[in-house]
Scaffold this motif. Structure first.
Motif, PDB file in Angstrom:
ATOM      1  N   CYS A  95       9.567   1.115  -4.054  1.00 37.10           N
ATOM      2  CA  CYS A  95       8.324   1.765  -3.628  1.00 37.10           C
ATOM      3  C   CYS A  95       7.226   0.726  -3.455  1.00 37.10           C
ATOM      4  CB  CYS A  95       7.864   2.790  -4.663  1.00 37.10           C
ATOM      5  SG  CYS A  95       8.859   4.251  -4.731  1.00 37.10           S
ATOM      6  N   TRP A  99       5.287  -0.101  -0.139  1.00 35.66           N
ATOM      7  CA  TRP A  99       3.831   0.064  -0.055  1.00 35.66           C
ATOM      8  C   TRP A  99       3.184  -1.211   0.465  1.00 35.66           C
ATOM      9  CZ3 TRP A  99      -0.375  -2.055  -2.845  1.00 35.66           C
ATOM     10  CH2 TRP A  99      -1.598  -1.408  -2.604  1.00 35.66           C
ATOM     11  N   THR A 139       3.241   6.919  -1.106  1.00 35.71           N
ATOM     12  CA  THR A 139       4.547   6.254  -1.090  1.00 35.71           C
ATOM     13  C   THR A 139       5.458   6.807  -2.178  1.00 35.71           C
ATOM     14  OG1 THR A 139       3.416   4.290  -0.343  1.00 35.71           O
ATOM     15  CG2 THR A 139       5.663   4.006  -1.085  1.00 35.71           C
TER      16      THR A 139
END
Lengths: 219, 252
Positions: A95, A99, A139
């Motif tokens: 993640c 991001w 996200t």
């Protein structure tokens, strides 16, 4: 974990300019609005923060379906599932990489678009700050949707449909914090702190849900 | 002792045949009770006098409030089933939340439509972006998304586990809906039935409303059991077909 982060970053930057497409999409969404509502600068300044937030939200959804799909296609997802690090941590790192590669450029580009929208400096700063704090939540929520739809051949649209309703609280508090920074009576801090809390909440819940879905999606 | 007995009963239900037998026995009684309650509730709700301010439109409440309550209860039932799917791998839990999703979508749609019909004469508008309305609308979208996700996978057990994850993540919306009228003071009136200091609504309206709420709840459970039964039968048919195809393929 650092290696995974670097690998994901390199992959997403070199493979067809993911970040660039995101920014282009963001730019297009924001540029379409004046054609829809008319070129009145006062009106644009008033709805500007909302437009910047919606544009960033839509652009952030853009690359989500590829988050785990490419890994599944080349088999590295199975390796990630088998290694001894907890899967939750792996998902969190993925993640983070997603991001940095796809959403952070949008945050950096947002002041420029704020200028297009005739927003004043305080509003631009507030929009950028709230995006910086709020976009990780997008996200993290998106990771759950991406993990849920990972086995579907064309999951991209479905991911957006599943994820958008859950993103609405982020949008609400992001926009209201931005407005609160501009308009005097409303205090800036409460919505901003709620936004931070949402991000932290999903930093726990998102990777947990995504890891659970990934384990179950494996055949 | 009683607890272990209860757990035994619960795991006995894991056998779909037992569940079908139980459903066969319970369903007529449940349906009959539901019809009686609906009859009483409807008679009461049409014979009581209208509100002095709202006139006859107040009767929309007797449909609107139970439907709205069910839209949330249905999601809670789905969340419980989702836990059942993920934690205990209970074979009926995935049937349960798959069967509940269309019901939840239907009740949410009823709540939205009746609310809109009630809102036009009362508030002078069909729709406002008020906290309660918006969060219920999001709930409706989530039901539709879950149905779409479940339909898009062939393997029922994998579809069930994956949608269970999403159901649980989406459960954060339920407390938001429940408390939205208390947190944000917008057009929708605050809670008036379930409150710590007792209901603020006049008993004349409260009784029909409660009876209708119970009737709606029973209706939900009837429909839910029926939908689960259909789903079990559908899966059996699919298995039989597969077996038949394999037999035919072998040539005997």
């Amino acid at each position: 974990m650092t290696a995974l982060l670097l690998r994901d970053l390199k992959l997403s930057i070199r493979a067809g300019g993911g970040a660039l497409i995101g920014i282009l999409f963001f730019l297009t969404v924001v540029a379409v609005i004046p054609f829809g509502v008319g070129p009145d600068l006062n009106l644009l300044a008033r709805i500007g923060p909302a437009i910047v937030w919606i544009g960033a939200l839509l652009a952030a959804l853009l690359g989500l379906d590829r988050m785990f799909q490419t890994d599944r296609d080349d088999g590295s997802l199975d390796l990630l599932l088998m290694q001894e690090h907890p899967l939750v941590l792996t998902v969190l790192v993925k993640c983070l990489a997603h991001w940095i590669a796809n959403v952070l450029p949008l945050v950096i580009a947002s002041p420029l678009l704020g200028l297009f929208m005739n927003m004043d400096e305080v509003a631009i700063g507030a929009a950028m700050l709230t995006l910086l704090v709020g976009s990780p939540a997008l996200t993290l929520i998106g990771a759950v949707g991406a993990a849920v739809a990972v086995t579907l051949p064309r999951g991209g649209l479905l991911v957006s449909i599943l994820v958008l309703p859950l993103c609405i609280p982020v949008l609400i508090f992001g926009v209201s914090a931005t407005y609160a920074a501009v308009e005097d009576p409303a205090p800036f801090l409460p919505p901003f702190l709620i936004l931070t809390a949402i991000t932290m909440f999903f930093a726990v819940l998102g990777p947990l849900g995504a890891a659970l879905a990934l384990r179950n999606a494996g055949d | 002792m009683t607890e272990s007995l209860a757990i035994r009963k619960f795991s006995d239900l894991a056998n779909p045949t037992r569940f079908l037998a139980l459903a066969e026995r319970v369903l007529p009684w449940l349906a009959a009770l539901c019809c009686v309650l609906f009859a009483v509730g409807l008679i009461l709700s049409f014979t009581t006098e209208g509100d002095y301010q709202q006139g006859d439109t107040v009767r929309i409440m007797y449909i609107h409030v139970p439907a709205a309550w069910l839209s949330m209860m249905c999601y809670s039932v789905m969340a419980l089933s989702a836990i059942g799917t993920l934690v205990w791998r209970h074979p009926l839990a995935d049937v349960s939340h798959k069967a509940a999703a269309p019901l939840g979508a239907a009740f949410t749609l009823i709540a939205l439509v009746t609310g809109s019909l009630w809102g036009k004469p009362m508030w002078g508008t069909w729709w406002v972006w008020d906290a309660r309305l918006t969060s219920v609308f999001i709930l409706f979208l989530m039901y539709l998304g879950l149905i779409a996700l479940n339909r898009s996978m062939d393997d029922p057990s994998r579809a069930a586990r994956v949608s269970a994850v999403l159901i649980l993540v989406g459960f954060v919306n339920i407390p938001i809906i429940k408390f939205s009228v208390d947190w944000w003071n917008t057009l929708h009136q605050p809670a008036s039935v379930i409150r710590l200091d007792g209901p603020t609504i006049d008993p004349e309206f409260l009784w029909p409303l409660l009876i209708m709420a119970v009737a709606f709840t029973l209706l939900f459970f009837c429909l839910h059991i029926m939908a689960m039964r259909n789903e079990i039968w559908r899966r059996r048919v699919a298995t039989q077909r597969r077996l038949a195809a394999r037999m035919a393929g072998r040539g005997d």
